[in-house]
Design a protein around this motif. Structure first.
Motif, PDB file in Angstrom:
ATOM      1  N   VAL A   2      -5.360   1.687 -12.521  1.00 31.20           N
ATOM      2  CA  VAL A   2      -5.773   2.782 -11.647  1.00 31.20           C
ATOM      3  C   VAL A   2      -6.629   2.252 -10.496  1.00 31.20           C
ATOM      4  O   VAL A   2      -6.461   2.672  -9.351  1.00 31.20           O
ATOM      5  N   ILE A   3      -7.519   1.318 -10.807  1.00 31.06           N
ATOM      6  CA  ILE A   3      -8.383   0.750  -9.771  1.00 31.06           C
ATOM      7  C   ILE A   3      -7.542   0.023  -8.718  1.00 31.06           C
ATOM      8  O   ILE A   3      -7.781   0.171  -7.521  1.00 31.06           O
ATOM      9  N   LEU A   4      -6.565  -0.740  -9.159  1.00 28.94           N
ATOM     10  CA  LEU A   4      -5.684  -1.459  -8.236  1.00 28.94           C
ATOM     11  C   LEU A   4      -4.942  -0.475  -7.332  1.00 28.94           C
ATOM     12  O   LEU A   4      -4.903  -0.655  -6.110  1.00 28.94           O
ATOM     13  N   ILE A   5      -4.393   0.564  -7.915  1.00 31.90           N
ATOM     14  CA  ILE A   5      -3.642   1.555  -7.149  1.00 31.90           C
ATOM     15  C   ILE A   5      -4.544   2.247  -6.136  1.00 31.90           C
ATOM     16  O   ILE A   5      -4.210   2.330  -4.946  1.00 31.90           O
ATOM     17  N   GLU A  44       0.716  -1.390   2.116  1.00 32.92           N
ATOM     18  CA  GLU A  44      -0.309  -1.230   1.086  1.00 32.92           C
ATOM     19  C   GLU A  44      -0.155   0.111   0.372  1.00 32.92           C
ATOM     20  O   GLU A  44      -0.219   0.178  -0.859  1.00 32.92           O
ATOM     21  N   ILE A  45       0.079   1.175   1.130  1.00 34.88           N
ATOM     22  CA  ILE A  45       0.255   2.499   0.525  1.00 34.88           C
ATOM     23  C   ILE A  45       1.532   2.534  -0.316  1.00 34.88           C
ATOM     24  O   ILE A  45       1.521   3.014  -1.456  1.00 34.88           O
ATOM     25  N   SER A  46       2.616   2.014   0.227  1.00 39.98           N
ATOM     26  CA  SER A  46       3.909   2.030  -0.490  1.00 39.98           C
ATOM     27  C   SER A  46       3.843   1.246  -1.791  1.00 39.98           C
ATOM     28  O   SER A  46       4.315   1.715  -2.838  1.00 39.98           O
ATOM     29  N   PHE A  47       3.275   0.056  -1.738  1.00 37.59           N
ATOM     30  CA  PHE A  47       3.210  -0.771  -2.945  1.00 37.59           C
ATOM     31  C   PHE A  47       2.296  -0.136  -3.989  1.00 37.59           C
ATOM     32  O   PHE A  47       2.562  -0.218  -5.190  1.00 37.59           O
ATOM     33  N   GLY A  60       6.379  -2.875  -6.999  1.00 36.62           N
ATOM     34  CA  GLY A  60       5.074  -2.718  -6.361  1.00 36.62           C
ATOM     35  C   GLY A  60       4.219  -3.962  -6.510  1.00 36.62           C
ATOM     36  O   GLY A  60       3.576  -4.411  -5.554  1.00 36.62           O
ATOM     37  N   ALA A  61       4.225  -4.539  -7.716  1.00 38.74           N
ATOM     38  CA  ALA A  61       3.434  -5.751  -7.967  1.00 38.74           C
ATOM     39  C   ALA A  61       3.938  -6.911  -7.118  1.00 38.74           C
ATOM     40  O   ALA A  61       3.144  -7.623  -6.494  1.00 38.74           O
TER      41      ALA A  61
END
Length: 117
Positions: A2-5, A44-47, A60-61
Motif C-alpha cells: 500500500v505504501i509503494l502504491i 508513475e500513476i499508471s504503474f 506494474g512492478a
C-alpha cells in the motif's frame, strides 16, 4: 505494498501539481522537458495503479523498475550539477549522491512484487 502504491500515486500526481521542480532536474540534453515530465507523471500513476490488482501487479512492478532505470540520467545529472536549487529545496552533493542508492532500494522494493500475486 500500500505504501509503494500510494507513494507512486502521490509522486506521479505531483508532476502535475508542481511541474517546475521536476522540469528543472531534466538534463538539458533531453528534448521536450515539459512532455517528459508529463510522461513521467503518467508512468508513475499508471504503474502504481497496475500494482493494485494481482493480475497486473507483475507489469506494474516491472514498469517501476524500468522507469527507475530510465530516470538514472536525471540522477547522474543532479550529481554533476549539485549544489543547485530545485524549487525551494537545495540539492547538495550529498543529497544528489544519496538518490542513487535510493533508486536501487526502490527498484528492489518493486522487484519484490514481480513474482507476487
Amino acid at each position: 505494498m500500500v505504501i509503494l502504491i500510494v507513494a507512486y500515486l502521490v509522486a506521479g500526481t505531483n508532476h502535475f501539481i508542481h511541474p517546475g521542480g521536476y522540469i528543472s532536474i531534466i538534463p538539458a540534453y533531453l528534448p521536450f522537458p515539459k512532455v517528459l515530465n508529463i510522461l513521467a507523471g503518467l508512468c508513475e500513476i499508471s504503474f502504481a495503479l497496475l500494482m493494485i490488482w494481482s493480475k497486473t501487479r507483475r507489469y506494474g512492478a516491472w514498469g517501476i523498475i524500468l522507469m527507475l532505470i530510465a530516470f538514472l540520467p536525471v540522477h547522474i545529472d543532479m550529481i554533476v550539477r549539485a549544489p543547485f536549487m530545485m524549487g525551494d529545496i537545495r540539492v547538495t552533493p550529498l543529497i544528489a549522491w544519496a538518490r542513487i542508492p535510493l533508486q536501487v532500494l526502490l527498484a528492489l522494493w518493486a522487484g519484490w512484487y514481480v513474482g507476487k500475486k
